[in-house]
Write a protein that holds these residues in place. Structure first.
Motif, mmCIF file in Angstrom:
data_model
loop_
_atom_site.group_PDB
_atom_site.id
_atom_site.type_symbol
_atom_site.label_atom_id
_atom_site.label_comp_id
_atom_site.label_asym_id
_atom_site.label_seq_id
_atom_site.Cartn_x
_atom_site.Cartn_y
_atom_site.Cartn_z
ATOM 1 N N PHE A 196 0.834 -1.199 0.000
ATOM 2 C CA PHE A 196 0.000 0.000 0.000
ATOM 3 C C PHE A 196 0.872 1.253 0.000
ATOM 4 O O PHE A 196 0.563 2.231 -0.694
ATOM 5 C CB PHE A 196 -0.942 0.008 1.205
ATOM 6 N N CYS A 197 1.963 1.228 0.754
ATOM 7 C CA CYS A 197 2.896 2.363 0.741
ATOM 8 C C CYS A 197 3.403 2.624 -0.670
ATOM 9 O O CYS A 197 3.497 3.784 -1.111
ATOM 10 C CB CYS A 197 4.081 2.086 1.673
ATOM 11 N N MET A 198 3.728 1.559 -1.385
ATOM 12 C CA MET A 198 4.237 1.717 -2.740
ATOM 13 C C MET A 198 3.160 2.291 -3.660
ATOM 14 O O MET A 198 3.438 3.164 -4.497
ATOM 15 C CB MET A 198 4.727 0.368 -3.263
ATOM 16 N N SER A 199 1.923 1.828 -3.507
ATOM 17 C CA SER A 199 0.831 2.348 -4.330
ATOM 18 C C SER A 199 0.602 3.833 -4.074
ATOM 19 O O SER A 199 0.362 4.606 -5.013
ATOM 20 C CB SER A 199 -0.462 1.579 -4.026
ATOM 21 N N VAL A 200 0.692 4.237 -2.798
ATOM 22 C CA VAL A 200 0.472 5.643 -2.442
ATOM 23 C C VAL A 200 1.542 6.528 -3.074
ATOM 24 O O VAL A 200 1.239 7.593 -3.637
ATOM 25 C CB VAL A 200 0.459 5.808 -0.911
ATOM 26 N N ILE A 201 2.803 6.107 -3.013
ATOM 27 C CA ILE A 201 3.881 6.909 -3.601
ATOM 28 C C ILE A 201 3.712 6.998 -5.119
ATOM 29 O O ILE A 201 3.855 8.067 -5.714
ATOM 30 C CB ILE A 201 5.257 6.317 -3.265
ATOM 31 N N HIS A 231 1.199 8.271 9.507
ATOM 32 C CA HIS A 231 -0.136 8.667 9.932
ATOM 33 C C HIS A 231 -1.026 8.940 8.714
ATOM 34 O O HIS A 231 -2.181 8.496 8.663
ATOM 35 C CB HIS A 231 -0.065 9.918 10.819
ATOM 36 N N ARG A 232 -0.482 9.644 7.712
ATOM 37 C CA ARG A 232 -1.261 9.962 6.521
ATOM 38 C C ARG A 232 -1.561 8.690 5.714
ATOM 39 O O ARG A 232 -2.672 8.515 5.210
ATOM 40 C CB ARG A 232 -0.485 10.968 5.654
ATOM 41 N N ALA A 237 -5.376 4.295 4.070
ATOM 42 C CA ALA A 237 -5.687 2.862 4.153
ATOM 43 C C ALA A 237 -7.013 2.623 4.867
ATOM 44 O O ALA A 237 -7.787 1.734 4.489
ATOM 45 C CB ALA A 237 -4.556 2.127 4.869
ATOM 46 N N ARG A 238 -7.287 3.425 5.893
ATOM 47 C CA ARG A 238 -8.516 3.248 6.675
ATOM 48 C C ARG A 238 -9.763 3.489 5.814
ATOM 49 O O ARG A 238 -10.684 2.665 5.796
ATOM 50 C CB ARG A 238 -8.511 4.196 7.873
ATOM 51 N N VAL A 239 -9.800 4.619 5.087
ATOM 52 C CA VAL A 239 -10.996 4.908 4.281
ATOM 53 C C VAL A 239 -11.112 3.937 3.111
ATOM 54 O O VAL A 239 -12.223 3.570 2.703
ATOM 55 C CB VAL A 239 -10.996 6.372 3.783
ATOM 56 N N GLN A 242 -12.743 13.281 1.413
ATOM 57 C CA GLN A 242 -12.157 14.211 2.375
ATOM 58 C C GLN A 242 -10.673 13.933 2.594
ATOM 59 O O GLN A 242 -9.899 14.848 2.869
ATOM 60 C CB GLN A 242 -12.898 14.111 3.719
ATOM 61 N N VAL A 243 -10.272 12.672 2.473
ATOM 62 C CA VAL A 243 -8.865 12.303 2.673
ATOM 63 C C VAL A 243 -8.048 12.470 1.391
ATOM 64 O O VAL A 243 -6.922 12.981 1.430
ATOM 65 C CB VAL A 243 -8.767 10.850 3.187
ATOM 66 N N LEU A 244 -8.610 12.066 0.249
ATOM 67 C CA LEU A 244 -7.821 12.025 -0.981
ATOM 68 C C LEU A 244 -7.763 13.349 -1.736
ATOM 69 O O LEU A 244 -6.732 13.672 -2.343
ATOM 70 C CB LEU A 244 -8.369 10.937 -1.909
ATOM 71 N N ILE A 245 -8.829 14.122 -1.726
ATOM 72 C CA ILE A 245 -8.841 15.360 -2.512
ATOM 73 C C ILE A 245 -7.730 16.333 -2.086
ATOM 74 O O ILE A 245 -7.048 16.908 -2.951
ATOM 75 C CB ILE A 245 -10.234 16.020 -2.471
ATOM 76 N N PRO A 246 -7.491 16.561 -0.781
ATOM 77 C CA PRO A 246 -6.382 17.445 -0.406
ATOM 78 C C PRO A 246 -5.034 16.947 -0.928
ATOM 79 O O PRO A 246 -4.175 17.760 -1.316
ATOM 80 C CB PRO A 246 -6.425 17.431 1.124
#
Length: 509
Positions: free
Chosen positions: A171-176, A186-187, A192-194, A237-241
């Motif tokens: 998941f970390c790799m996908s986010v980057i 934390h971010r 991951a939570r939503v 709310q999490v992804l748009i910013p």
């Protein structure tokens, strides 16, 4: 209790209506065989597709390689034969390349047309381009550091529940790759939570009903529908910013860490007018695309990685043979880095090309334990005749991927984990199925997963480094059960536990 009474009565009325519609729709047409209309709808509405799979295996011996289940007003046909899959997906690919209509921009679900081509071409030519993949090398190294650190912190004990660490790393790799920069833990956990909450809801029983009967389902399960909308809002709310931040600062990242992020490619993307989707993507559209990117690259890769490691623990002689190949290419490993410290050395992408047995191990695991037992359903664009049966226009087609990888007419001793079978192909196994489908872990034909090469790269990269740094074995009194009865639940519900020890402890000067 009242809700269930309404649902039962509603389903009874719906079945009567459906039966009348089907009698008109399929009159004079010989569909592939299958169970009764009422039983078909009961299975479809009360079970997920993974729960139906054991029943379908029994149906195969009774009805043959094509099985019809009626879902609502349309037949769904399940294909469990590799030669039929080749006929549908390769020879008649254009007819079987469509999906059910979707109102959101999404590569997996978009209809076979101009919008799908633009979205897929964008992903393939930008993020998945060989130059882009090479620029992601620092991402893989950073994620490997995270994974090694987490394993090192827990290696002393009865065993390690590795799936949690694999999931976090992927998941970390996908986010980057999506946002183009490192985020704090934390971010990442917020994202991951939503994502997890929404994904679990989409696979729930209530959403299954709502999806089958959209208008009535939203009334019967109004609270659940509102809960779904709230989860969508939480995700936005999490992804748009993060999307807005990336758009503003894309060029300010250090050159050594500058990559083509997925969000970068979405900003100026123009959708064609032909499908009624013309214009640029909105922020909400980008959230949908990021959601697809996360889901497609995290769970499947993490679960495949766990299956590979489980088989290497189960078969220590294969693990040893793989380790011998690795050290013949890159030499003995350095000591594992302390938690939080970058590895002194890693096996890189060029090294992987010199390891044919590593690729054979990965391919054998994908054959034996594909990332998903069914690919995303296809939709027929016009009526066709197959084996004397009629497949009407609009029919949904499901391909039983796991069954094809275990076909004894194609594979000798298919239940055995035997990487040597792929060494006979001299590194040139046709996983795309263009010459003939022997297995299809990433699908096949025009709707084949566009990131299959990336998935193979990630699996080879992490397997090689994990085997290089550590010896993997089961804790005392624990065994890895890979029997057919529980092969699906092992990966998803009863994760592999393992003990690891640094290779350097066993190396003498």
């Amino acid at each position: 209790m009242e809700t269930w009474f309404v649902v039962i009565n509603f389903l009874c009325v719906a079945v009567l209506i459906i039966k009348s519609l089907l009698l008109c729709r399929t009159a004079g047409k010989k569909l592939p065989p299958g169970p009764s209309l009422i039983y078909s709808n009961f299975l479809a509405l009360t079970n997920s597709i993974s729960e139906v799979e054991p029943i379908l295996k029994k149906f195969k011996s009774r009805y043959g390689p094509l099985i019809t289940l009626f879902v609502c007003s349309r037949p769904s046909i399940f294909v469990c034969n590799h030669s039929l899959a080749y006929q549908f997906l390769i020879k008649k690919g254009a007819i079987f390349a469509d999906r059910r209509r979707s109102s959101v921009p999404n590569i997996h679900l978009a209809s076979y047309g101009p919008t799908w081509r633009v979205l897929r071409r964008n992903l393939a030519s930008e993020v998945l381009h060989p130059f882009s993949l090479k620029s992601h090398s620092w991402v893989r190294k950073w994620v490997l550091q995270i994974l090694l650190s987490r394993l090192q912190e827990q290696k002393k004990g009865a065993g390690i529940k590795v799936i949690d660490h694999f999931m976090h790393a992927m998941f970390c790799m996908s986010v980057i790759m999506c946002f183009g920069k490192k985020l704090d833990e934390h971010r990442i956990n917020d994202i991951a939570r939503v994502q997890r909450r929404l994904l679990l809801f989409v696979h729930s029983y209530h959403f299954n009903i709502i999806n089958a009967f959209p208008r009535l389902g939203k009334i019967l399960f109004r609270n659940r529908w509102n809960e779904f909308l709230q989860k969508i809002d939480d995700q936005e709310q999490v992804l748009i910013p993060l999307i807005e931040s990336r758009i503003k600062t894309a060029k300010s990242a250090p050159k050594s860490e500058r990559i083509v992020a997925y969000v970068d490619t979405l900003v100026n993307l123009e959708l064609p007018e032909e499908d009624g989707n013309g214009g640029k993507l909105t922020l909400m559209d980008m959230v949908t695309m990021c959601d697809e990117f996360f889901n497609a690259s995290t769970d499947t890769t993490a679960n495949s990685l766990q299956w590979i490691m489980a088989n290497l623990v189960k078969h220590p002689h294969i693990q040893r043979k793989l380790y011998d190949e690795i050290i013949s290419v890159v030499g003995n490993p350095p000591p594992p880095p302390p938690p939080g410290i970058e590895p002194e050395s890693v096996i890189n992408e060029e090294d992987l090309k010199k390891m044919p047995y590593l690729k054979a191990v990965v391919l054998e695991s994908l054959r034996r334990h594909p990332p998903a037992h069914f690919v995303v359903p296809h939709r027929v664009t016009k009526e066709v005749e197959v084996l004397g049966f009629t497949i009407p226009e609009g029919t949904t087609i499901h391909f039983m991927v796991a069954e094809m990888g275990l076909d004894p007419t194609v594979w000798d001793d298919p239940m055995e984990f035997n990487p040597e079978r792929f060494m006979d192909f001299n590194g040139d196994f046709d996983i795309n199925g263009r010459k003939g489908i022997k297995m299809m872990p990433f699908g096949a034909g025009r709707r084949m997963c566009p990131a299959s090469d990336l998935a193979l790269l990630h699996l080879q990269y992490f397997v090689a480094n994990l085997i290089w740094y550590f010896e993997w074995r089961t804790p005392e009194g624990y065994d890895v059960d890979l029997s057919e009865k529980i092969e699906f639940t092992v990966a998803m519900k009863n994760p592999l536990q393992a003990q690891i020890s640094p290779r350097t402890e066993k190396i003498t000067s």
